[in-house]
Design a protein around this motif. Structure first.
Motif, short mmCIF file in Angstrom:
data_model
loop_
_atom_site.label_atom_id
_atom_site.label_comp_id
_atom_site.label_asym_id
_atom_site.label_seq_id
_atom_site.Cartn_x
_atom_site.Cartn_y
_atom_site.Cartn_z
N ARG A 276 -50.66 -37.16 5.92
CA ARG A 276 -51.02 -36.28 4.80
C ARG A 276 -49.84 -35.98 3.89
NH1 ARG A 276 -55.22 -31.86 7.47
NH2 ARG A 276 -56.34 -33.33 8.81
N LYS A 277 -48.66 -36.45 4.30
CA LYS A 277 -47.43 -36.18 3.53
C LYS A 277 -47.25 -34.69 3.31
CE LYS A 277 -45.36 -39.05 1.51
NZ LYS A 277 -44.12 -39.79 1.86
N LYS A 278 -47.54 -33.92 4.36
CA LYS A 278 -47.48 -32.47 4.22
C LYS A 278 -47.15 -31.84 5.56
CE LYS A 278 -50.40 -28.48 3.08
NZ LYS A 278 -51.79 -28.04 2.78
N LEU A 279 -46.16 -30.94 5.56
CA LEU A 279 -45.81 -30.19 6.75
C LEU A 279 -46.73 -28.98 6.86
CD1 LEU A 279 -41.92 -30.29 6.40
CD2 LEU A 279 -43.34 -31.73 7.84
N ASP A 280 -47.43 -28.89 7.97
CA ASP A 280 -48.37 -27.80 8.14
C ASP A 280 -48.58 -27.57 9.64
OD1 ASP A 280 -50.17 -25.80 7.58
OD2 ASP A 280 -51.42 -27.01 6.26
N SER A 281 -49.30 -26.51 9.98
CA SER A 281 -49.57 -26.20 11.38
C SER A 281 -50.86 -26.89 11.80
CB SER A 281 -49.68 -24.69 11.57
OG SER A 281 -48.43 -24.08 11.34
N TYR A 282 -50.74 -28.12 12.26
CA TYR A 282 -51.92 -28.88 12.66
C TYR A 282 -52.41 -28.50 14.05
CZ TYR A 282 -50.61 -31.53 8.57
OH TYR A 282 -50.30 -31.87 7.29
N TRP A 283 -51.63 -27.70 14.74
CA TRP A 283 -52.01 -27.23 16.07
C TRP A 283 -52.60 -25.84 16.03
CZ3 TRP A 283 -48.62 -26.53 21.01
CH2 TRP A 283 -49.21 -27.21 22.08
N LYS A 284 -52.54 -25.20 14.86
CA LYS A 284 -53.00 -23.81 14.74
C LYS A 284 -54.51 -23.80 14.55
CE LYS A 284 -52.20 -21.38 11.02
NZ LYS A 284 -51.47 -20.65 9.98
N ASN A 285 -55.22 -23.55 15.64
CA ASN A 285 -56.67 -23.53 15.58
C ASN A 285 -57.19 -22.40 16.45
OD1 ASN A 285 -56.45 -24.48 18.26
ND2 ASN A 285 -56.38 -26.58 17.51
N THR A 286 -58.49 -22.30 16.58
CA THR A 286 -59.09 -21.21 17.35
C THR A 286 -58.62 -21.23 18.79
OG1 THR A 286 -61.05 -21.31 15.95
CG2 THR A 286 -61.27 -20.16 18.04
N HIS A 342 -46.60 -24.44 30.16
CA HIS A 342 -47.44 -25.59 30.51
C HIS A 342 -48.45 -25.90 29.41
CE1 HIS A 342 -45.93 -26.37 34.49
NE2 HIS A 342 -46.10 -25.12 34.86
N LEU A 343 -48.88 -24.88 28.68
CA LEU A 343 -49.86 -25.09 27.61
C LEU A 343 -49.21 -25.53 26.30
CD1 LEU A 343 -52.04 -21.94 28.34
CD2 LEU A 343 -52.71 -24.32 28.71
N GLY A 344 -47.86 -25.58 26.27
CA GLY A 344 -47.16 -26.06 25.09
C GLY A 344 -46.81 -25.00 24.08
N TYR A 345 -47.08 -23.72 24.39
CA TYR A 345 -46.80 -22.65 23.44
C TYR A 345 -45.43 -22.02 23.66
CZ TYR A 345 -51.69 -23.29 22.41
OH TYR A 345 -52.89 -23.85 22.07
N LEU A 346 -44.70 -22.53 24.64
CA LEU A 346 -43.29 -22.23 24.82
C LEU A 346 -42.59 -23.51 25.27
CD1 LEU A 346 -43.25 -18.80 26.77
CD2 LEU A 346 -42.72 -19.17 24.35
N GLY A 347 -41.31 -23.63 24.88
CA GLY A 347 -40.49 -24.69 25.45
C GLY A 347 -39.76 -24.15 26.66
N TYR A 348 -39.16 -25.06 27.45
CA TYR A 348 -38.45 -24.62 28.65
C TYR A 348 -37.19 -25.45 28.81
CZ TYR A 348 -37.46 -23.41 33.52
OH TYR A 348 -36.87 -22.97 34.67
N ASP A 349 -36.06 -24.75 28.94
CA ASP A 349 -34.78 -25.40 29.21
C ASP A 349 -34.52 -25.29 30.71
OD1 ASP A 349 -32.01 -25.96 29.60
OD2 ASP A 349 -31.62 -25.51 27.50
N LYS A 350 -34.62 -26.43 31.41
CA LYS A 350 -34.51 -26.42 32.86
C LYS A 350 -33.11 -26.03 33.31
CE LYS A 350 -35.36 -30.33 35.00
NZ LYS A 350 -36.11 -31.45 35.61
N ILE A 357 -39.39 -20.30 21.87
CA ILE A 357 -40.37 -20.82 20.92
C ILE A 357 -39.85 -22.16 20.41
CG2 ILE A 357 -41.66 -20.43 18.80
CD1 ILE A 357 -42.32 -18.35 20.87
N PRO A 358 -40.57 -23.26 20.61
CA PRO A 358 -39.99 -24.57 20.32
C PRO A 358 -39.82 -24.91 18.85
CG PRO A 358 -42.26 -24.79 21.09
CD PRO A 358 -41.88 -23.36 21.27
N ASN A 359 -40.72 -24.46 17.98
CA ASN A 359 -40.63 -24.89 16.58
C ASN A 359 -41.44 -23.96 15.68
OD1 ASN A 359 -43.43 -25.83 16.71
ND2 ASN A 359 -42.62 -27.55 17.90
N TYR A 360 -41.37 -24.24 14.38
CA TYR A 360 -42.02 -23.36 13.41
C TYR A 360 -43.54 -23.45 13.49
CZ TYR A 360 -43.03 -20.89 9.09
OH TYR A 360 -43.52 -19.99 8.17
N GLU A 361 -44.08 -24.61 13.80
CA GLU A 361 -45.54 -24.74 13.94
C GLU A 361 -46.07 -23.79 15.01
OE1 GLU A 361 -48.76 -28.30 14.37
OE2 GLU A 361 -47.04 -28.36 15.72
N VAL A 362 -45.38 -23.73 16.14
CA VAL A 362 -45.80 -22.85 17.23
C VAL A 362 -45.60 -21.39 16.82
CG1 VAL A 362 -45.37 -22.17 19.62
CG2 VAL A 362 -45.39 -24.58 19.00
#
Length: 524
Positions: A276-286, A342-350, A357-362
């Motif tokens: 889409r040539k566009k940065l957006d929150s493609y994971w932000k859904n219900t 585990h659900l991907g809404y946080l990152g983890y540094d072992k 918080i891993p990134n701006y989309e999250v």
């Protein structure tokens, strides 16, 4: 070719011929080494949209007797392997997507599933198996008749355990079904490879041993499978070059998952951004909203403070070992944070044993979730962030001081401390939306000290100026500006445009008032 038994290669053919396809067939080399090995069962639990189902379709295409996939794989990495042809389309494959099988209903689920599978087998092999026959005995008879071992793939295996936790009888029967496929005496003969995917790691259920023989790969520990789920930095850099997208911006939006030392990107989001040539929150859904909201609103001591720290860019320690891999059994703050990892809404540094918080989309997904319950004041504060950023760029120091004061009051009501660190956290939160345009760095090393907060504009930021924000406590804003100049913090931002904004902020503890001075510094 069948739907569940010896499926075709249609799913992988479609994916591999897409305009954007990243070659992950190296995974097959790892799976080939597990064929008929003592440890030949693999469980991959990764967040949604991280390529699990696409990998399962690739496994279908490579192993299934129901298709001829030589031309599909000829120019891909697996074709360079010595064992490429040895295993290509040489196995009976069973592939069941549990999420589509249940369709939200538990009544007669297992019987219906076996009926569909046996119908497929009967049609493909011209046999007359009926659903009441034991699954492992049936498969073993087919193996002895055909002399062909089985690769069994169960996609979204854990949806039964997650969705029907209130039906222990069904869960028990389902686990016994899996035991027949992967751990029964018969399966030791017919099973070449077991491969299951899910969102959560395997739950250890008392008196159940159906899945305790699996090698597990998770969002916390993926070992040598890490690079095959998600996009690596190198892969994203190549895509950015091809689609003329700013690499640093794509990194800010979608990078951040640090799994076994490798930085991984959400592949679904990167794909959509490129197309889409566009940065957006493609994971932000219900789904994202409700999932995050479920855990961050739990009233565990310290949870709200930790969430806020992470939203401001900090890391927080998490004990991930106590989590029982069950979303219905969240017993403390660590469980809630581990579930979000585990659900991907946080990152983890072992190495640091810490979440972030891993990134701006999250971050944007959290922003939506924060609008409910006891987070409403924070949500209101975040809604003012864009106004604050624009006021700063325009040099409206009085307005900036007013908005920072509102923000600081909101966040210090949550934090258990009220000091310079709290001020830094609150000010960073006040610029919550800045990562859409800037790389935000707290404690930027300059050679002559550390600048409190630096906002470094990216190439596609719309010519926004670089900023250095220096914070003071019970002093004055002039002192902050003077420190920026005397320690030459601006030198670290040389090359990011001719103009740099110097922002000095002071907080008077007694009056609880904020003072702000903004100066424009031009590179000579």
């Amino acid at each position: 070719m069948g739907t569940y038994f010896n499926p075709s290669n249609g799913g992988f053919r479609k994916a591999s011929r897409d305009e954007i396809y990243v070659d992950k067939t190296g995974l097959l080399n790892i799976l080939n080494r597990r064929l008929m090995a003592e440890k030949n069962c693999i469980s991959v639990s990764h967040a949604r949209r991280f390529g699990k189902s696409q990998a399962a379709r690739m496994i279908d295409a490579y192993y299934s007797l129901g298709c001829d996939s030589r031309e599909l794989f000829t120019n891909l990495k697996i074709s360079e392997s010595e064992d490429f042809l040895k295993h290509l389309n040489k196995y009976n494959v069973i592939h069941i997507d549990m999420a589509s099988m249940t369709d939200g209903h538990s009544d007669d689920f297992l019987e219906n599933m076996k009926r569909k599978l046996y119908e497929d087998i009967n049609e493909e092999l011209n046999t007359e198996i009926n659903p009441v026959q034991d699954i492992s005995e049936t498969i073993n008879k087919i193996y002895k008749k055909t002399k062909t071992t089985f690769v069994i793939i169960i996609d979204e295996w854990d949806c039964i355990v997650r969705n029907f936790s209130d039906n222990p009888v069904l869960v028990h029967e389902y686990l016994q079904f899996l035991h027949s496929l992967f751990k029964s005496e018969e399966s030791q003969e017919f099973l070449a490879l077991g491969y299951i995917t899910g969102i959560l790691p395997i739950k250890k259920i008392e008196d159940e041993s159906a899945l305790n023989n699996f090698l597990e790969y998770t969002m916390i520990d993926s070992g040598n499978l890490t690079e095959y789920f998600g996009f690596t930095e190198k892969e994203v850099e190549m895509l950015c070059e091809k689609y003329d997208m700013n690499t640093e911006s794509v990194k800010e939006w979608y990078n951040g998952y640090l799994i076994d030392g490798q930085h991984m990107y959400n592949p679904n989001s990167v794909y959509n951004a490129m197309m889409r040539k566009k940065l957006d929150s493609y994971w932000k859904n219900t789904s994202a909203f409700s999932t995050i909201n479920t855990f961050i609103t739990i009233n565990f001591d310290g949870l709200k403070e930790d969430i806020m720290k992470m939203l401001s860019g900090e890391m927080v320690y998490v004990d991930v070992k106590g989590f029982e891999n069950d979303l219905s059994m969240i017993g403390n703050k660590d469980d809630a944070l581990t579930a979000l990892i585990h659900l991907g809404y946080l990152g983890y540094d072992k190495n640091e044993k810490s979440a972030y918080i891993p990134n701006y989309e999250v971050k944007e997904a959290y922003q939506s979730a924060l609008s409910r319950g006891n987070w409403s004041e924070i949500s209101k504060s975040i809604s003012r962030c864009e106004e604050l950023l624009m006021a700063t760029i325009k040099g409206e120091s009085d307005k900036v001081a007013e908005l920072l004061e509102l923000s600081h009051d909101t966040y210090t009501s949550i934090l258990k401390y009220n000091d310079e660190n709290a001020l830094s956290c609150a000010i960073t939160m006040a610029y919550f939306t800045a990562p859409a345009y800037y790389t935000v760095i707290r404690e930027l090393p300059t050679g002559k000290g550390f600048a409190d907060i630096a906002l470094i504009p990216r190439a596609d930021s719309g010519n926004k100026p670089a900023m250095i924000i220096e914070l003071k406590w019970d002093k004055n804003a002039d002192t902050a500006i003077r420190q920026i100049k005397e320690k030459r913090y601006t030198g670290k931002l040389k090359g990011y445009g001719k103009e740099i904004l110097l922002v000095g902020v002071n907080y008077d503890k007694e009056s609880r008032k904020h003072e702000c001075i903004i100066e424009r510094w031009e590179e000579s």
